[in-house]
Write a protein that holds these residues in place. Structure first.
Motif, PDB file in Angstrom:
ATOM      1  N   ARG A  85     -37.717  40.745  11.899  1.00 12.95           N
ATOM      2  CA  ARG A  85     -38.809  41.223  12.751  1.00 12.95           C
ATOM      3  C   ARG A  85     -38.500  42.536  13.465  1.00 12.95           C
ATOM      4  O   ARG A  85     -39.402  43.316  13.728  1.00 12.95           O
ATOM      5  CB  ARG A  85     -39.159  40.143  13.795  1.00 12.95           C
ATOM      6  N   GLN A  86     -37.233  42.754  13.790  1.00 14.47           N
ATOM      7  CA  GLN A  86     -36.843  43.963  14.517  1.00 14.47           C
ATOM      8  C   GLN A  86     -36.149  44.930  13.557  1.00 14.47           C
ATOM      9  O   GLN A  86     -35.112  44.613  12.982  1.00 14.47           O
ATOM     10  CB  GLN A  86     -35.903  43.616  15.669  1.00 14.47           C
ATOM     11  N   ALA A  87     -36.718  46.118  13.371  1.00 13.40           N
ATOM     12  CA  ALA A  87     -36.184  47.083  12.409  1.00 13.40           C
ATOM     13  C   ALA A  87     -34.907  47.748  12.916  1.00 13.40           C
ATOM     14  O   ALA A  87     -34.641  47.812  14.116  1.00 13.40           O
ATOM     15  CB  ALA A  87     -37.238  48.147  12.099  1.00 13.40           C
ATOM     16  N   SER A  88     -34.099  48.220  11.965  1.00 10.66           N
ATOM     17  CA  SER A  88     -32.914  49.013  12.270  1.00 10.66           C
ATOM     18  C   SER A  88     -32.759  50.058  11.169  1.00 10.66           C
ATOM     19  O   SER A  88     -33.585  50.141  10.253  1.00 10.66           O
ATOM     20  CB  SER A  88     -31.664  48.125  12.338  1.00 10.66           C
ATOM     21  N   ASP A  89     -31.705  50.845  11.232  1.00  7.90           N
ATOM     22  CA  ASP A  89     -31.485  51.884  10.225  1.00  7.90           C
ATOM     23  C   ASP A  89     -30.947  51.322   8.911  1.00  7.90           C
ATOM     24  O   ASP A  89     -30.926  52.020   7.892  1.00  7.90           O
ATOM     25  CB  ASP A  89     -30.495  52.939  10.751  1.00  7.90           C
ATOM     26  N   ILE A  90     -30.488  50.054   8.921  1.00  5.34           N
ATOM     27  CA  ILE A  90     -29.887  49.459   7.727  1.00  5.34           C
ATOM     28  C   ILE A  90     -30.785  48.338   7.214  1.00  5.34           C
ATOM     29  O   ILE A  90     -31.012  47.345   7.903  1.00  5.34           O
ATOM     30  CB  ILE A  90     -28.479  48.897   8.028  1.00  5.34           C
ATOM     31  N   VAL A  91     -31.287  48.482   5.993  1.00  8.44           N
ATOM     32  CA  VAL A  91     -32.123  47.452   5.376  1.00  8.44           C
ATOM     33  C   VAL A  91     -31.227  46.454   4.656  1.00  8.44           C
ATOM     34  O   VAL A  91     -30.391  46.841   3.834  1.00  8.44           O
ATOM     35  CB  VAL A  91     -33.127  48.074   4.385  1.00  8.44           C
ATOM     36  N   PHE A  92     -31.388  45.184   4.956  1.00  4.85           N
ATOM     37  CA  PHE A  92     -30.607  44.136   4.311  1.00  4.85           C
ATOM     38  C   PHE A  92     -31.245  43.728   2.987  1.00  4.85           C
ATOM     39  O   PHE A  92     -30.570  43.570   1.979  1.00  4.85           O
ATOM     40  CB  PHE A  92     -30.501  42.920   5.231  1.00  4.85           C
TER      41      PHE A  92
ATOM     42  N   SER B 176     -35.868  42.782   5.748  1.00  5.02           N
ATOM     43  CA  SER B 176     -34.995  42.378   6.851  1.00  5.02           C
ATOM     44  C   SER B 176     -33.989  43.481   7.118  1.00  5.02           C
ATOM     45  O   SER B 176     -33.704  44.311   6.243  1.00  5.02           O
ATOM     46  CB  SER B 176     -34.284  41.057   6.520  1.00  5.02           C
ATOM     47  N   TYR B 177     -33.436  43.482   8.341  1.00  2.00           N
ATOM     48  CA  TYR B 177     -32.605  44.594   8.802  1.00  2.00           C
ATOM     49  C   TYR B 177     -31.299  44.095   9.411  1.00  2.00           C
ATOM     50  O   TYR B 177     -31.254  43.042  10.047  1.00  2.00           O
ATOM     51  CB  TYR B 177     -33.370  45.415   9.849  1.00  2.00           C
ATOM     52  N   VAL B 178     -30.261  44.892   9.216  1.00  2.00           N
ATOM     53  CA  VAL B 178     -28.942  44.557   9.736  1.00  2.00           C
ATOM     54  C   VAL B 178     -28.787  45.108  11.150  1.00  2.00           C
ATOM     55  O   VAL B 178     -29.125  46.264  11.424  1.00  2.00           O
ATOM     56  CB  VAL B 178     -27.831  45.135   8.828  1.00  2.00           C
ATOM     57  N   HIS B 179     -28.257  44.262  12.039  1.00  2.00           N
ATOM     58  CA  HIS B 179     -27.949  44.676  13.413  1.00  2.00           C
ATOM     59  C   HIS B 179     -26.497  44.331  13.718  1.00  2.00           C
ATOM     60  O   HIS B 179     -26.058  43.202  13.485  1.00  2.00           O
ATOM     61  CB  HIS B 179     -28.870  43.957  14.409  1.00  2.00           C
TER      62      HIS B 179
END
Length: 279
Positions: free
Chosen positions: A52-59, A65-68
């Motif tokens: 749900r929450q985006a980041s610079d790294i796509v999983f 989905s995004y990596v945090h």
């Protein structure tokens, strides 16, 4: 950053290179978005994948989905249940048995599920057949017998370390499947092999979400559907009460503080785990 009991999580899969697990935020809210379900934390205790929450790294682009990376570690304590003890067979083996599952007469798509696809998704019966959508069987032990056939009595299945997600040996040493009511939606890899299923529940049961980051040992479960809830502190019952849907209660013990919330269970769930004998 806090402590999370693994019993409030669910093993989604293991990383093939490291052997460490990815755990879904099943009853524990995701530490990134604050929602229950779909997001995962890695066993290194420093990495979260959020849907749900985006980041610079796509999983994953397929299930976006995004990596945090966490500023500090979240300590994972406790053990997952025995249902996660077997690894999956290789994809080409899974695909063989999953195609047998799709073709079996006991999983023929039900009229109410055809109606759901037509009214809610605009999907025709022809498309349903092409995609392999089917209904969860009413007698899963019969389906398991049909799908596994003679292979079900082979030592590779009975005593091996690998298995097929959703199938397990019951207390009578007979193969069966985890009981659900709903739609089975095949998941295919890039080679069009069916390597898993997403389940759409007809009537998801209520569940309890527990925010125990600042209250290690706080747990809760629905003792009786739809709303009788038991709350535990390190396994000891500290409350038993009826809760309203989406009601969120605070529990304190000394300087520890956590929250319990009754929620509607997830409509969709991935069938990716393998089960041990007598699951």
């Amino acid at each position: 950053m806090g402590v999370i009991d693994k019993r409030s999580l669910r093993l989604a899969f293991r990383d093939k290179r490291s052997g460490k697990g990815w755990f879904e935020f099943y009853r524990q809210p995701c530490v990134i978005c604050g929602h229950v379900g779909n997001c995962m934390i890695f066993e290194d205790q420093k990495t979260v994948v959020c849907t749900r929450q985006a980041s610079d790294i796509v999983f994953s682009k397929e299930n976006l989905s995004y990596v945090h990376r966490l500023d500090g570690e979240i300590k994972l304590t406790g053990k997952t249940d025995i249902h996660t003890s077997r690894k999956k067979f290789d994809d080409h083996i899974l695909s063989h048995f999953f195609y047998e599952l799709i073709k079996d007469s006991t999983t023929k798509i039900k009229p109410e599920h055809i109606e759901h696809f037509a009214e809610k998704r605009g999907i025709s019966e022809e498309t349903i057949a092409i995609r392999g959508y089917c209904s969860y069987p009413e007698k899963p032990w019969e389906t398991a017998k049909n799908v596994l056939g003679q292979f079900g009595s082979h030592d590779t299945f009975l005593k091996g370390s690998q298995g097929i997600p959703g199938f397990y040996l019951d207390q009578y040493n007979n193969w069966t499947m985890v009981r659900h009511d709903g739609i089975l939606i095949p998941y295919r890899d890039r080679f069009n092999q069916v390597i898993g299923f997403q389940i759409r529940y007809d009537n998801p049961p209520n569940m309890v979400a527990v925010d125990a980051l600042n209250y290690p040992g706080l747990q809760a479960k629905v003792k009786q559907q739809p709303n009788l809830v038991q709350v535990f502190d390190n396994g000891v019952v500290i409350a038993e009460l009826e809760m309203k849907l989406n009601q969120r209660l605070e529990f304190k013990s000394g300087d520890k503080r956590g929250f319990v919330q009754l929620k509607k269970g997830q409509r969709y769930m991935w069938r990716v785990r393998c089960f041990s004998i007598n699951a």
